[in-house]
Scaffold this active site. Structure first.
Site, mmCIF file in Angstrom:
data_model
loop_
_atom_site.group_PDB
_atom_site.id
_atom_site.type_symbol
_atom_site.label_atom_id
_atom_site.label_comp_id
_atom_site.label_asym_id
_atom_site.label_seq_id
_atom_site.Cartn_x
_atom_site.Cartn_y
_atom_site.Cartn_z
ATOM 1 N N GLU A 198 0.811 -1.218 0.000
ATOM 2 C CA GLU A 198 0.000 0.000 0.000
ATOM 3 C C GLU A 198 0.847 1.271 0.000
ATOM 4 O O GLU A 198 0.340 2.358 0.278
ATOM 5 C CB GLU A 198 -0.963 -0.002 1.187
ATOM 6 C CG GLU A 198 -2.014 -1.088 1.065
ATOM 7 C CD GLU A 198 -3.215 -0.886 1.961
ATOM 8 O OE1 GLU A 198 -3.278 0.128 2.672
ATOM 9 O OE2 GLU A 198 -4.084 -1.767 1.965
ATOM 10 N N LYS A 326 -15.895 -0.190 2.391
ATOM 11 C CA LYS A 326 -15.208 -0.608 1.170
ATOM 12 C C LYS A 326 -16.271 -1.079 0.187
ATOM 13 O O LYS A 326 -16.874 -2.135 0.408
ATOM 14 C CB LYS A 326 -14.255 -1.763 1.472
ATOM 15 C CG LYS A 326 -13.053 -1.405 2.354
ATOM 16 C CD LYS A 326 -12.347 -2.682 2.799
ATOM 17 C CE LYS A 326 -10.953 -2.420 3.337
ATOM 18 N NZ LYS A 326 -10.386 -3.648 3.964
HETATM 19 P P1 PGA Z 1 -6.993 -5.450 2.207
HETATM 20 O O1 PGA Z 1 -6.512 -4.585 3.455
HETATM 21 O O2 PGA Z 1 -7.433 -4.527 1.143
HETATM 22 O O3 PGA Z 1 -5.785 -6.257 1.857
HETATM 23 O O4 PGA Z 1 -8.123 -6.316 2.704
HETATM 24 C C1 PGA Z 1 -6.997 -3.318 3.734
HETATM 25 C C2 PGA Z 1 -7.446 -3.209 5.178
HETATM 26 O O5 PGA Z 1 -7.392 -4.195 5.931
HETATM 27 O O6 PGA Z 1 -7.896 -2.152 5.588
HETATM 28 ZN ZN ZN Z 2 -8.407 -3.270 7.713
#
Ligand code: PGA
Ligand code: ZN
Length: 415
Positions: A198, A326
């Site tokens: 990230e 998300k």
């Molecule tokens: P992921 O992690 O997109 O790999 O699930 C992001 C998070 O846990 O916030």
């Molecule tokens: Zn998370």
């Protein structure tokens, strides 16, 4: 009224070099194209078990080009709820595993973009209508670990929140200074192993706590005051650490019970300027989550724990006090909005979030601004799939000029 005249899917590539799905929606009057919208599905690595399920990319693309296209053609693009309902019905499963959450989220977001384009407005404005808006407060990763850096450190995200910043632009400026200072400290220690998934540094620390001390040091090195200008947010992504009844911190050589983890986190909060912790316990461990939320005077965020589901949030009974949103975790724009509306009604905080597998797609920035979600999590301060989103926020802040609502950082994180 603009209607959908074509829906196309294609395979594109994400920030980990893995295939993903792009959808393009073309709208018009009659058969004359007027506008189009495009979106790309992201992908997680530390996914919650309750997430909507993706299908393999060729199948997702085929589903868009056949069944989804046939179902959406001739529908009005301005009724997002009706479009999403159609997608949900067409899929017919509880976890979107027939058409694929990746196909559905790309199409749902592409419809939102096409509707905004048909109305000749940026998406954030189209979503906000006449409402005044503010830029969200970013959580920005400085060190990456967990599933995004082969478990080099156990905690997944060590982030900063610029709680004293007066604008989105200022928050990014301060973050740039902290990021540079953190890199210089790591290099000096010989602990710089590169950049994690990230965009935060991939550090070779000797303990999870060392990362906290280094982050405080980096904030100070940048000439900023820890806990006043800039505070710390963590994502433990603790579902990943949980095995056989305990939480495994491999770097520290320790397996902790929920009670021991609770005590360790309270001690960290005492010793470091931490204002937010995400998924401090595993997704099934509601009791531990509730006890911690009650004891800790900070923001406690549910990610894997809520998987962007309004119903799970309504059943929270005191577990967490904020939710991560998300879109691909639940599958559609409308369901993401429903979770945000539930959070607002319950007095929960909310953070719109990217995934560890991302692209140049900046839709989530528009959702945050347009819906008035007060925080935004996109990853680190390098890699263009991250920077594209921060830069989009700058463009929106610039376009708002003096007309934005007051920037909410100082109010959100008053200590
Ligand atoms: P992921 O992690 O997109 O790999 O699930 C992001 C998070 O846990 O916030
Ligand atoms: Zn998370």
């Amino acid at each position: 009224m603009a209607r959908i005249i074509e829906v196309r899917g294609r395979r594109v590539w994400d920030s980990r070099g893995r295939p993903t799905v792009e959808a393009e929606v073309i709208v018009g009057r009659g058969t004359t194209p007027l506008a189009s919208g495009r979106a790309i599905a992201p992908a997680g690595a530390s996914t919650g078990s309750g997430e909507a399920k993706s299908v393999d990319v060729p199948r997702a693309v085929q589903n868009i080009n056949t069944r989804i296209r046939d179902a959406l053609r001739a529908l009005s693009v301005s009724d997002q709820a009706a479009l999403d309902r159609r997608l949900i019905e067409l899929d017919g499963t509880a976890d979107k595993s027939r058409l694929g959450a990746n196909a559905i989220v790309a199409v749902s977001l592409a419809c939102a973009h096409a509707a905004a384009a048909a109305a000749k407005m940026p998406l954030w404005r189209h979503l906000a209508g006449e409402r005044r808006v503010a830029l969200p407060v970013p959580q920005i990763q400085i060190f990456g670990g967990g599933a995004h850096a082969r478990g080099r450190v156990d905690v997944q995200d060590y982030m900063v929140i610029c709680i004293g910043a007066g604008s989105f632009a200022e928050a990014l400026e301060w973050t740039a200074q902290v990021y540079a200072a953190a890199g210089a400290r790591l290099a000096k220690k010989g602990a710089l192993q590169g950049v994690a998934d990230e965009g935060g540094y991939w550090p070779a620390f000797k303990s999870n706590e060392e990362a906290l001390a280094e982050l405080v040091g980096a904030i100070a090195d940048a000439g900023l005051e820890p806990g006043v200008d800039v505070s710390i947010a963590l994502d433990l992504a603790a579902t990943q650490l949980y095995r056989g009844g305990s939480y495994h911190f491999a770097l520290d050589g320790r397996a902790l019970s929920a009670e021991q983890l609770h005590a360790m986190l309270l001690r960290w909060i005492e010793s470091y300027p931490i204002v937010s912790i995400e998924d401090p316990f595993a997704e099934h461990d509601a009791e531990a989550m509730r006890a911690f939320t009650e004891a800790a005077p900070i923001q406690v965020v549910g990610d894997d724990f809520f998987v962007t589901r309004a119903a799970k949030l309504r059943n929270a009974q005191g577990a967490c006090n904020a939710v991560l949103l998300k879109p691909n975790q639940v599958g559609t724009v409308t369901e993401t909005l429903a979770c945000w509306e539930a959070a607002r009604a319950m007095g929960y905080g909310a953070i719109i979030s990217a995934r560890s597998g991302e692209t140049e797609d900046v839709s989530i920035v528009h959702l945050a601004v347009g819906w008035g979600v007060p925080q935004l999590k996109v990853g680190g301060f390098s890699r263009s799939e991250r920077m594209a989103k921060w830069n989009e926020g700058l463009r929106i802040e610039g376009a708002l000029g003096g007309k934005a609502l007051p920037y909410p950082a100082r109010k959100l994180f008053r200590r």
